[in-house]
Design a protein around this motif. Structure first.
Motif, PDB file in Angstrom:
ATOM      1  N   LYS A  79      -8.646   2.579  -1.811  1.00  0.00           N
ATOM      2  CA  LYS A  79      -7.597   2.171  -0.882  1.00  0.00           C
ATOM      3  C   LYS A  79      -8.095   1.083   0.068  1.00  0.00           C
ATOM      4  N   ASN A  80      -9.355   1.152   0.461  1.00  0.00           N
ATOM      5  CA  ASN A  80      -9.916   0.117   1.339  1.00  0.00           C
ATOM      6  C   ASN A  80      -9.957  -1.237   0.637  1.00  0.00           C
ATOM      7  N   VAL A 129      -6.473  -2.704   0.659  1.00  0.00           N
ATOM      8  CA  VAL A 129      -6.129  -3.258   1.978  1.00  0.00           C
ATOM      9  C   VAL A 129      -6.685  -4.676   2.094  1.00  0.00           C
ATOM     10  N   ASP A 167      -4.611   4.776   8.386  1.00  0.00           N
ATOM     11  CA  ASP A 167      -4.176   5.735   7.357  1.00  0.00           C
ATOM     12  C   ASP A 167      -2.929   5.185   6.659  1.00  0.00           C
ATOM     13  N   ARG A 180      -3.721   1.956   4.515  1.00  0.00           N
ATOM     14  CA  ARG A 180      -4.427   2.307   3.274  1.00  0.00           C
ATOM     15  C   ARG A 180      -3.481   2.972   2.282  1.00  0.00           C
TER      16      ARG A 180
END
Length: 199
Positions: free
Chosen positions: A81-82, A85, A171, A174
């Protein structure tokens, strides 16, 4: 990208520039066999359901763009997820921040389940049919509204990785990055129009 082009060409057994359900199932089975896995009947049923979702124009076949969109999202979903982003443009991050702020009713930098439900109620109420009953009294179909609010609030709150009942800005970002990337226009003409519109 090249691996998706190659995969599509390998799948398109009859070389008609589209994939039938059988060709798609054969492709999925071969990709599973690379890991020494044979698809169960349940997995085949799931893949058939995915095929229907992918077949946006309901032709019973997948063209290149339908295949590309779905497979690209599947590939992106394998990334952290990082990392996703980091792929977002500044404009996409700004738009996500505006959405986050719409949920963060009390401006404390967090979204609570109450705020999520309240915001979804307000948004979905616009789309629920209002019926006139009795003496001109209007009512909304609250069961439909409640269902949409419950489902979406639950999905949003899944981003609460710390299980403290709130979602922070990071949160949220992400959790939404994959959806934001998947919503990007793919066609060059649309991309040009999108870029001109967002300048």
């Amino acid at each position: 990208m090249q691996d998706l082009i190659d995969a599509f060409e390998r799948c398109d057994i009859n070389k008609d520039s589209s994939l039938s359900l059988d060709e798609y199932l054969n492709y999925r089975q071969k990709s599973m066999e690379e890991f020494d896995i044979r698809m169960s009947e349940e997995e085949i049923d799931r893949e058939k359901a995915k095929f229907k979702v992918m077949d946006v124009n309901n032709t019973g076949t997948l063209d290149w763009w339908e295949f590309l969109n779905f497979e690209a999202v599947r590939k992106l979903g394998r990334r952290s997820k990082n990392t996703l982003v980091c792929l977002l443009s500044p404009k996409e991050v700004e738009m996500a921040r505006h959405t986050f702020q719409a949920f963060d009713i009390n401006n404390d930098g967090r979204i609570s389940e109450y705020e999520a439900r309240k915001t979804y109620s307000r948004w979905f109420a616009r789309f629920v049919k209002v019926e006139t009953v009795g003496d001109g009294y209007e009512q909304q179909n609250s069961a439909t509204l409640d269902h949409h609010v419950d489902t979406n609030a639950r999905m949003l709150m899944d981003a609460d990785t710390k299980a403290n009942g709130t979602i922070t800005w990071m949160d949220f970002l992400r959790d939404q990055a994959l959806y934001i990337l998947a919503a990007r226009p793919n066609l060059p003409q649309v991309k040009q129009a999108w870029g001109a519109h967002n300048r």
